[in-house]
Scaffold this active site. Structure first.
Site, PDB file in Angstrom:
ATOM      1  CE  LYS A  41      -9.376  -2.439   3.144  1.00  0.00           C
ATOM      2  NZ  LYS A  41      -8.295  -1.902   2.330  1.00  0.00           N
ATOM      3  CD1 TRP A  95      -2.501  -2.042   1.551  1.00  0.00           C
ATOM      4  CD2 TRP A  95      -3.060  -0.833  -0.247  1.00  0.00           C
ATOM      5  NE1 TRP A  95      -3.577  -2.649   0.951  1.00  0.00           N
ATOM      6  CE2 TRP A  95      -3.937  -1.929  -0.149  1.00  0.00           C
ATOM      7  CE3 TRP A  95      -3.218   0.060  -1.308  1.00  0.00           C
ATOM      8  CZ2 TRP A  95      -4.969  -2.159  -1.066  1.00  0.00           C
ATOM      9  CZ3 TRP A  95      -4.238  -0.168  -2.236  1.00  0.00           C
ATOM     10  CH2 TRP A  95      -5.100  -1.260  -2.112  1.00  0.00           C
ATOM     11  CG  ASP A 114      -3.613   4.357   3.633  1.00  0.00           C
ATOM     12  OD1 ASP A 114      -4.714   4.294   4.217  1.00  0.00           O
ATOM     13  OD2 ASP A 114      -3.322   3.663   2.639  1.00  0.00           O
TER      14      ASP A 114
HETATM   15  C1  PLP Z   1      -7.721  -1.284   1.336  1.00  0.00           C
HETATM   16  C2  PLP Z   1      -6.632  -0.292   1.444  1.00  0.00           C
HETATM   17  C3  PLP Z   1      -6.462   0.741   0.495  1.00  0.00           C
HETATM   18  C4  PLP Z   1      -7.288   0.837  -0.759  1.00  0.00           C
HETATM   19  O1  PLP Z   1      -8.538   1.303  -0.560  1.00  0.00           O
HETATM   20  P1  PLP Z   1      -9.520   1.535  -1.791  1.00  0.00           P
HETATM   21  O2  PLP Z   1     -10.735   1.996  -1.105  1.00  0.00           O
HETATM   22  O3  PLP Z   1      -9.669   0.243  -2.498  1.00  0.00           O
HETATM   23  O4  PLP Z   1      -8.932   2.571  -2.651  1.00  0.00           O
HETATM   24  C5  PLP Z   1      -5.461   1.655   0.715  1.00  0.00           C
HETATM   25  N1  PLP Z   1      -4.668   1.588   1.781  1.00  0.00           N
HETATM   26  C6  PLP Z   1      -4.789   0.614   2.698  1.00  0.00           C
HETATM   27  C7  PLP Z   1      -3.875   0.597   3.885  1.00  0.00           C
HETATM   28  C8  PLP Z   1      -5.768  -0.350   2.562  1.00  0.00           C
HETATM   29  O5  PLP Z   1      -5.904  -1.320   3.476  1.00  0.00           O
END
Ligand code: PLP
Length: 361
Positions: free
Chosen positions: A197, A102, A173
């Site tokens: 999530k 990521w 993030d």
């Molecule tokens: C799932 C995830 C993403 C991607 O998210 P999208 O909504 O599919 O763009 C980005 N960063 C992390 C840490 C993730 O777990």
């Protein structure tokens, strides 16, 4: 109904009570004679609801008043681009820490807009550690330094907020970790997270950004994603993803009912600890991540005999343990045990794993 335990990395499991409330309110919301899905986003009841969600998030995470809390359409990858567009300001450089897939995707997207420098990388350890913050080669004139708090695919997590030697704006993030632990928000310039999530369902992202950093977006920034515009309009400039926003509100209610973020963090730590302890004490299973950096949200593991992977997954599913397959880029298994995955789910997984070794080990 045979609702099992859902270990999916995302979109991920929701608390049962959230689904039940959404079901009970599906056809009519708050005696308005219409579903929330059919409700105008500028109607007073909707605006009141979103104000309440912001208030709850601010309370749950102790977000200081000088931070905006924005609710933007789409997932985290959109923020990978919006971060440099909104926060470059008068600068050209941005710094990124590479701790896994990521981080790399975020970094690559930023390269479209800025001069990107990788300040540290965990590549040498095959992404099983996190480079010590004192080794990060941050640049004085970078607009921010970005890291991925929890690497959802590799199962690697920062357990402390990295304190850079230089006075840089910290960007992170937290798509797979926001609301799972208490945070000192004032250490950050910006935190963003896709909702699917720990915060709700797909279609919405939450951005927590220090107010003095916004207002100098690049002219090519889409208006819908201009943080300043979103702050001025309470994230209601365009039609927002109304239903995901509502679900995030229900999730916030649930987090409050659980005793808040600190209480959930204690349960999360316990869930992860028992899973890692079992894996470490059993030669049939293995986790490659250095213990100090293991994720409390995504527990990756391999079987000693990869030829048994399919059998493991099929039998797990028959036991109501769903979506344990690891990401294809990493392989093996992954148990995502977010806030909403109950401790009883981890216990059920452990019983299954134990039984599986007994039969196939
Ligand atoms: C799932 C995830 C993403 C991607 O998210 P999208 O909504 O599919 O763009 C980005 N960063 C992390 C840490 C993730 O777990």
């Amino acid at each position: 109904m045979t609702r099992g335990y859902n270990f999916s990395a995302g979109p991920a499991t929701l608390p049962l009570s959230v689904l039940q409330q959404a079901q009970a309110e599906l056809l009519e919301w708050h005696d308005l004679g219409v579903s929330l899905m059919e409700l105008g986003h500028r109607t007073p009841p909707f605006v009141e609801m979103v104000e309440k969600v912001e208030h709850q998030l601010r309370q749950l995470l102790a977000i200081p008043a000088d931070y905006h809390v924005l609710f933007l359409p789409g997932g985290a990858r959109i923020q990978f681009a919006m971060l440099p567009l909104n926060l470059l300001r008068d600068r050209t450089k941005v710094d990124y820490v590479d701790t896994g897939i990521w981080s790399q995707i975020a970094l690559q997207e930023a390269q479209r807009y800025a001069d990107v420098h990788t300040v540290a990388s965990a590549a040498a350890s095959n992404y099983t550690t996190i480079p010590d913050v004192h080794t990060w080669q941050c640049r004085n004139d970078a607009a921010y330094v970005h890291y991925t708090d929890n690497e959802t695919m590799q199962g690697v997590e920062f357990h402390t907020i990295p304190a850079c030697d230089k006075d840089v704006v910290l960007a992170t993030d937290m798509t797979s970790s926001l609301l799972s632990k208490p945070l000192a928000i004032d250490k950050f310039g910006i935190i963003y997270a896709g909702a699917q999530k720990n915060l709700g369902i797909a279609g919405l992202s939450v951005v927590i950004v220090r107010a003095d950093l916004v207002g100098q977006a690049h002219p090519h920034t889409p208006t819908v994603y201009n943080y300043q515009k979103a702050a001025e309009t309470r994230s209601l400039y365009a039609t927002p993803p109304t239903y995901p926003w509502y679900i995030t509100g229900l999730v916030c209610d649930w987090v409050q009912q659980q005793g808040g973020v600190a209480a959930l963090a204690a349960v999360n730590a316990r869930k992860a600890a028992k899973l890692y302890a079992f894996i470490d004490n059993n030669a049939f299973y293995a986790n490659p991540v250095a213990p100090a950096y293991r994720s409390r949200m995504n527990v990756v593991f391999t079987l000693a005999n990869p030829g048994l992977n399919e059998t493991f997954l099929t039998e797990a599913q028959r036991h109501g343990l769903h979506y344990l397959k690891g990401h294809s880029l990493v392989g093996g298994m992954r148990a995502s045990i977010y806030n909403a995955l109950p401790e009883s789910g981890v216990d059920a997984l452990l019983v299954f794993m134990q039984d599986f070794v007994r039969r196939y080990g």
